[in-house]
Design a protein around this motif. Structure first.
Motif, mmCIF file in Angstrom:
data_model
loop_
_atom_site.group_PDB
_atom_site.id
_atom_site.type_symbol
_atom_site.label_atom_id
_atom_site.label_comp_id
_atom_site.label_asym_id
_atom_site.label_seq_id
_atom_site.Cartn_x
_atom_site.Cartn_y
_atom_site.Cartn_z
ATOM 1 N N ARG A 181 35.242 17.434 -51.925
ATOM 2 C CA ARG A 181 34.008 17.817 -51.244
ATOM 3 C C ARG A 181 33.281 16.627 -50.603
ATOM 4 N NH1 ARG A 181 30.476 18.164 -48.731
ATOM 5 N NH2 ARG A 181 28.686 19.572 -48.609
ATOM 6 N N ALA A 182 33.261 15.490 -51.317
ATOM 7 C CA ALA A 182 32.528 14.331 -50.797
ATOM 8 C C ALA A 182 33.161 13.784 -49.516
ATOM 9 C CB ALA A 182 32.457 13.228 -51.857
ATOM 10 N N GLU B 92 30.888 10.955 -43.713
ATOM 11 C CA GLU B 92 31.235 11.967 -44.726
ATOM 12 C C GLU B 92 30.077 12.158 -45.687
ATOM 13 O OE1 GLU B 92 34.965 10.662 -46.394
ATOM 14 O OE2 GLU B 92 36.009 10.949 -44.461
ATOM 15 N N THR B 93 30.044 13.291 -46.332
ATOM 16 C CA THR B 93 28.976 13.569 -47.293
ATOM 17 C C THR B 93 28.856 12.438 -48.312
ATOM 18 O OG1 THR B 93 29.355 15.938 -47.065
ATOM 19 C CG2 THR B 93 28.117 15.217 -48.996
ATOM 20 N N GLY B 94 30.011 11.940 -48.746
ATOM 21 C CA GLY B 94 30.003 10.902 -49.782
ATOM 22 C C GLY B 94 29.782 9.504 -49.245
ATOM 23 N N HIS B 95 29.869 9.323 -47.931
ATOM 24 C CA HIS B 95 29.692 7.993 -47.370
ATOM 25 C C HIS B 95 28.926 8.016 -46.076
ATOM 26 C CE1 HIS B 95 32.751 6.954 -50.327
ATOM 27 N NE2 HIS B 95 32.082 5.819 -50.361
ATOM 28 N N GLY B 96 27.831 7.330 -46.080
ATOM 29 C CA GLY B 96 26.994 7.259 -44.898
ATOM 30 C C GLY B 96 27.411 6.082 -44.052
ATOM 31 N N ARG C 197 29.105 20.449 -41.057
ATOM 32 C CA ARG C 197 30.125 19.826 -41.902
ATOM 33 C C ARG C 197 31.497 20.348 -41.482
ATOM 34 N NH1 ARG C 197 25.935 21.639 -46.028
ATOM 35 N NH2 ARG C 197 24.589 19.788 -46.080
ATOM 36 N N ALA D 233 37.013 8.982 -47.074
ATOM 37 C CA ALA D 233 38.155 9.415 -47.883
ATOM 38 C C ALA D 233 39.094 10.377 -47.168
ATOM 39 C CB ALA D 233 37.642 10.027 -49.184
ATOM 40 N N TYR E 264 26.865 15.976 -41.158
ATOM 41 C CA TYR E 264 25.843 15.648 -40.150
ATOM 42 C C TYR E 264 26.459 15.508 -38.759
ATOM 43 C CZ TYR E 264 24.220 14.019 -44.701
ATOM 44 O OH TYR E 264 23.947 13.917 -46.032
#
Lengths: 699, 699
Positions: free
Chosen positions: A188-189, A158-162, A255, A169, A194
């Motif tokens: 959003r996060a 996710e954008t917030g977690h690599g 995304r 989330a 990717y």
């Protein structure tokens, strides 16, 4: 102050002189066979495909053109049945894991975009259905996945977690009334990011989300979600294109977000956790933590593949650069009329040959990793311990080899100057593509911490409650001979044999036992130091404990790196045993020594600071490495030829011998000009002559 | 074996504790002013232009589109009179060298292709006409060059010769009958290659060729040659496109070849060597070697510019990565509900802060280089010695800073994970573009040998005939205080003050004198060792002598690198004196210490092996560096803000604060969910509760 020694004085004593084995010749073919390893046929078949023009990508395509081309290439892989080996026999696969990855890692030589897009489709999306789903799932979806009828996504990051998957989330909440899961990305996060096949091609996805049922969050699980039909996104699903990237532009990363997307209960890939129709959660693995790591662990194939692919890219680069280095002449050295070949310069040897040695080490280590991987996934050796060993080994080796590939591609680029910068010689595009290998499938820095965690756990098991005196005695006992048996992880061991003893001269450096002990000792000592420091953190409040951990984070990562390097060294050493030709084994032993001694040189400060090497012995190291370089130099071309890549794989103009043709033409021109008597006289020569005449006339 | 120390035990003794200066705050504005340096106005004006959208290049253009766009951007530079400062007043310039380069180096933030294409046109092609031609040449061609009416090439490099300019093979033979030079590229390796403006735009070129007249080859000279009219190449001239490159695709690099191309005698750029109508050659500089180096030396501006541009690119990257690092949260550390900000992780500090420290060092060193450059070219200080100092300084600093920029861009890319790989965050494109900076305008490895040659020459001057005993005494005498005066080159000096003395504890490490002496000692000792080894080569036959040189090549390059690093350290230290704000100076002193101590850590093996540091003291180094990192961490954002780049320069989505917005949104969502009571219970919490209840019921 230690007395300053001249380089000559610094040379090795006679007893340590390397036996000058002029007879040593590399048998390129037999070395090549050893390198191809157990799954040679699969590698050779994949190389054949990778050598096809249709599987390759010309420079200068726009990213949309590149994406289309790679999609077409995937269809060729399907037609040639190249990528289905790992799937179950009952859906048309071969249940063959090591062989499948061996072939897959060769695709990188065609185009890394092709390799990674294939990896997304079959190695991640398909593998997740296979490893996390049940037979019904397999029979329902795998045929379409294998045939590319269902291009799919592996929607984990996710954008917030690599690399911190546990903290994603996205939620999948069970609704017992409709017997459906409801997928949501609450902010959003939490958008999936990717995601390969995400921007354009993906029709379905394995989506990782927190499974919530009956008010309880059971942690991250995988769900099969349909994404698009022919008209685009299905209701509740949206996304955007990640756009142009630093490399791998043949892949449509994008995304994805989900708003109340409902999927049937049975779309939960339920091998490790299931929800009954009434919403009751069940799992064979009671601990949520262990369950999570078991699920994630089944996806280790990605890391294994990247390790192999990175090694192969390094081989390509070194073959091209070393070929050019043996042809390119620059600057007058010993001769007035003929310039030196680049590979004869010590600095050029220093730049390329240690990288070559490391590439061999990484090759042998990858082969062992592949065996371990096959052992686990074939079920031959599939205990919890085996799986943990496999994960640790994959994490460590993938980190080293992906960084190594970047270093190698860059050094080869620079070592070939302006030519290396042209797209026609491929270093820059390969480097751009492989850049992301260092952080995907787990950020290397995070992966090394995973390795370190395992080292600490092993340490704790061995030494729980032991004080340092006990430890020291244990270590001395261990040191006698743990040595070179085949195992995923090293026991903590160190040796005192080398330290302090001035009499045992530098000859020891070429003794594999000395190299091994020095490398192993460093790992053991560093782990012990960190473990001792972390012991203080026990019982502290969480924030204080975290602070202690943080203060040791760098040391921990260093220890993990040292451990993985030791594993490479051991794999290389075991690899030597498989070489039947004496000359080949001799040369490759020098290469192994170069690998080991460069590792020791890199950490020389540590060895001296901790009394493991005397200053006297340390000073012999640099000159000894230089002599090894000179010994290996005549074999450099044979060594890279043993990698077995042809022009259809290299596809670099400077790997074709073109430079030699140019050099020969230039020298022939100069020779003829001199012979004709029409060559102009160099002003310098004229001045020298004039001075000589003046001198004469004065007499 | 040395006793294993726990990290706590390894901490510094109380006497060495860094004074905890909580009051230290960076005054961003005043630090920014110091960094802008003498030519602040030119930098700010150039940044204004670089911030214009028209001067920037969106990702994803084809190389032909990119080339056209950059050509248009060059026209904007002409209109804004941004790039003409260095040309003579009598053609509309300002005779202003330092100011011109200061502004020019800022263009890299718009697009490196724009910077380098401008560099080709005005910095190389135009400069060659200016520095190698006479006033007639200036008046005839410079106005057209300045206005871009004559886009031109700097045709020096050949396919067969990169950084070895003296060995190029193109000839310009004088024909007295027609009073013309005849230009020829006699074979394929002699084609001019990698020539900017060569593939498409170049209408003329300064061609470097061996000047031959009356049967004598007078070495390499520069000739003004018209290449193309509106219909393409003029007769006798041909070439091809170098095609797509690893970066800088806004520039049309190409190959050029010449077959009996006749140019007027007066097209010889004749400042340092001329041919009369009858073919008689004359030069003010008698030695052909010195003449060659004088001519080449006038072109040092290219290296000075690359040094500055590389430093600026590093600044951009660090601002973006550190901004993101202070916003991005990952993994639970100290807190259960809030994840750690990346910059709070020790490893993240270890990755980025030493690079930041080096960037400051390179900034200060570049400013001094620019002063030296301006001094020489304004004529203020323009002796032979000054020119040699300038060339050595430029060669050393350009090598360090261009490699540093690549390391920095890569580390920033990796430290920002997948986001760093997206084109929208610019690391990858900047890195791809700057890749070639490491080998053009002189391959860094060759440039460092140039530095080393100078160090050896200086050494020979000081110690001609001295034996080692004399040297040692001399060195001890020197050590008292050569220290920190402003000079391009360091005298060979070393200090014994630090070595052996166990009493002087680690407090010494933060003493700038200790840092300086350790760094200087290493340079001096290494140069002395190599010089001694090379002394043996005197009188040997050429091939044997070359072999001795070759055996010491790596050591020589190491010594040159150490020398350039010392110069950076000294420039940083002098830079501290220009900081009037006490807090800023305090924080920047820590940054300087970090720079110096990381250099020492990198070469710790050398210091220990040569008895310059005790093992005891060496062990304090790592923990001390870690403490410095923690001290600098709170100021990291202020430090990168002092670089003064705005969003219009950074143009990276993760530098905008977007990550913080996402993190805040996520945390707010979680907070509200918890507050609502609707949050699912974590299964782990449930299990813990159940266990607690079981325990209770058993009682």
């Amino acid at each position: 102050m230690t007395q300053t020694l001249s380089p000559t004085e610094r040379q090795l004593p006679a007893s340590a002189t390397i036996r000058d084995n002029d007879a040593a010749v590399v048998d390129v073919e037999s070395l090549g066979r050893v390198l191809l390893g157990k799954w040679a046929d699969n590698r050779l078949a994949a190389r054949k495909i990778a050598g096809m023009e249709a599987m390759q990508t010309p420079a200068g395509l726009t990213y949309t053109e590149h994406r289309e081309r790679v999609m077409d290439q995937l269809k060729i892989l399907v037609e040639s049945k190249s990528v289905h080996g790992a799937f179950p026999k009952y859906v048309g696969g071969e249940d063959s894991h090591g062989a499948n990855v061996a072939g897959f890692t060769e695709l990188v030589v065609a185009d890394p975009s092709l390799q990674i897009k294939a990896g997304v489709q079959w190695g991640l999306f398909g593998s997740a259905v296979m490893h996390l789903g049940n037979r019904e799932h397999h029979e329902k979806w795998l045929p379409g996945i294998m045939s590319l009828e269902i291009p799919g996504c592996f929607a984990m990051t996710e954008t917030g977690h690599g690399s911190d998957v546990a903290s994603i989330a996205t939620t999948a909440e069970y609704d017992a009334a409709s017997e459906e899961f409801i997928i949501n990305t609450p902010f959003r996060a939490a958008w999936k990011d990717y995601i390969g096949n995400g921007a354009v091609n993906g029709k379905a996805a394995v989506v990782f989300a927190h499974l919530i049922t009956q008010g309880v969050d059971h942690g991250v699980h995988a769900f099969y979600v349909e994404l698009r039909d022919d008209n685009g996104f299905l209701p509740g699903i949206g996304g955007e294109d990640d756009g142009i990237k630093g490399g791998l532009n043949g892949i449509d990363n994008g995304r994805l977000h989900f708003s109340n997307v409902r999927i049937p209960r049975t779309n939960l890939l339920n091998k490790y956790g299931d929800v009954a129709a009434d919403g009751t959660y069940t799992s064979d693995i009671e601990s949520p933590g262990r369950r999570f790591f078991t699920m994630i662990g089944t996806l280790v194939q990605g890391r294994v593949s990247l390790d192999g692919a990175a090694v192969n890219a390094s081989k390509l680069a070194l073959k091209t650069a070393i070929q050019y280095g043996t042809e390119r002449r620059q600057f007058n050295g010993a001769s007035d009329i003929k310039e030196e070949v680049l590979m004869d310069y010590q600095q050029h040897q220093r730049r390329l040959l240690p990288l070559l040695a490391t590439t061999f080490a990484a090759t042998f280590a990858h082969e062992e990793l592949l065996h371990k991987f096959d052992d686990v996934f074939s079920g031959a050796h599939d205990t919890d311990e085996d799986r943990q060993d496999l994960e640790t080994l994959a994490a460590g080796l993938k980190s080293l080899s992906t960084w190594h590939a970047l270093d190698t591609l860059q050094e080869c680029r620079e070592a070939t100057g302006g030519a290396g910068f042209l797209a026609e010689n491929r270093f820059t595009a390969l480097r751009a593509d492989l850049d992301i290998y260092a952080t995907f499938e787990g950020d290397n820095t995070v992966l090394l911490q995973l390795v370190a965690k395992r080292l600490l756990a092993d340490y704790a098991k061995e030494f729980a409650g032991a004080d340092f005196g006990v430890l020291a005695r244990y270590v001395v006992g261990q040191a006698t001979d743990v040595t070179l048996h085949r195992t995923g992880l090293r026991r903590i061991a160190q040796s005192f044999r080398d330290s302090g003893s001035e009499k045992k001269s530098a000859i020891a450096l070429r003794d594999p036992r000395t190299q091994h002990d020095l490398l192993a000792d460093r790992v053991g000592t560093m782990v012990a130091e960190v473990a001792t420091a972390l012991k203080e953190a026990r019982g502290l409040p969480k924030d204080k404990g975290a602070a202690v951990f943080n203060e040791n984070q760098h040391a921990l990562i260093q220890a993990a790196r040292a451990h993985a390097e030791l594993l490479q060294w051991e794999a290389f050493t075991r690899g030597l045993e498989r070489m039947e030709d004496a000359g080949t084994r001799q040369v490759m032993t020098w290469v192994r020594d170069l690998f080991g001694l460069c590792l020791i040189e890199k950490n020389l400060g540590w060895y001296l600071m901790n009394g493991r090497l005397s200053a006297q012995r340390a000073r012999t190291l640099g000159p000894y490495i230089n002599r090894l370089l000179a010994k290996i130099r005549p074999h450099a071309l044979d060594l890279v030829d043993s990698f077995g890549y042809g022009q259809e794989h290299l596809r670099a103009k400077i790997a074709t011998g073109a430079e030699k043709v140019r050099q020969d033409e230039a020298m022939e021109y100069q020779r003829l000009l001199r012979a004709s008597g029409a060559a102009p006289v160099d002003e310098k020569v004229l001045i020298a002559r004039r001075k000589a005449e003046q001198k004469k006339s004065r007499k």
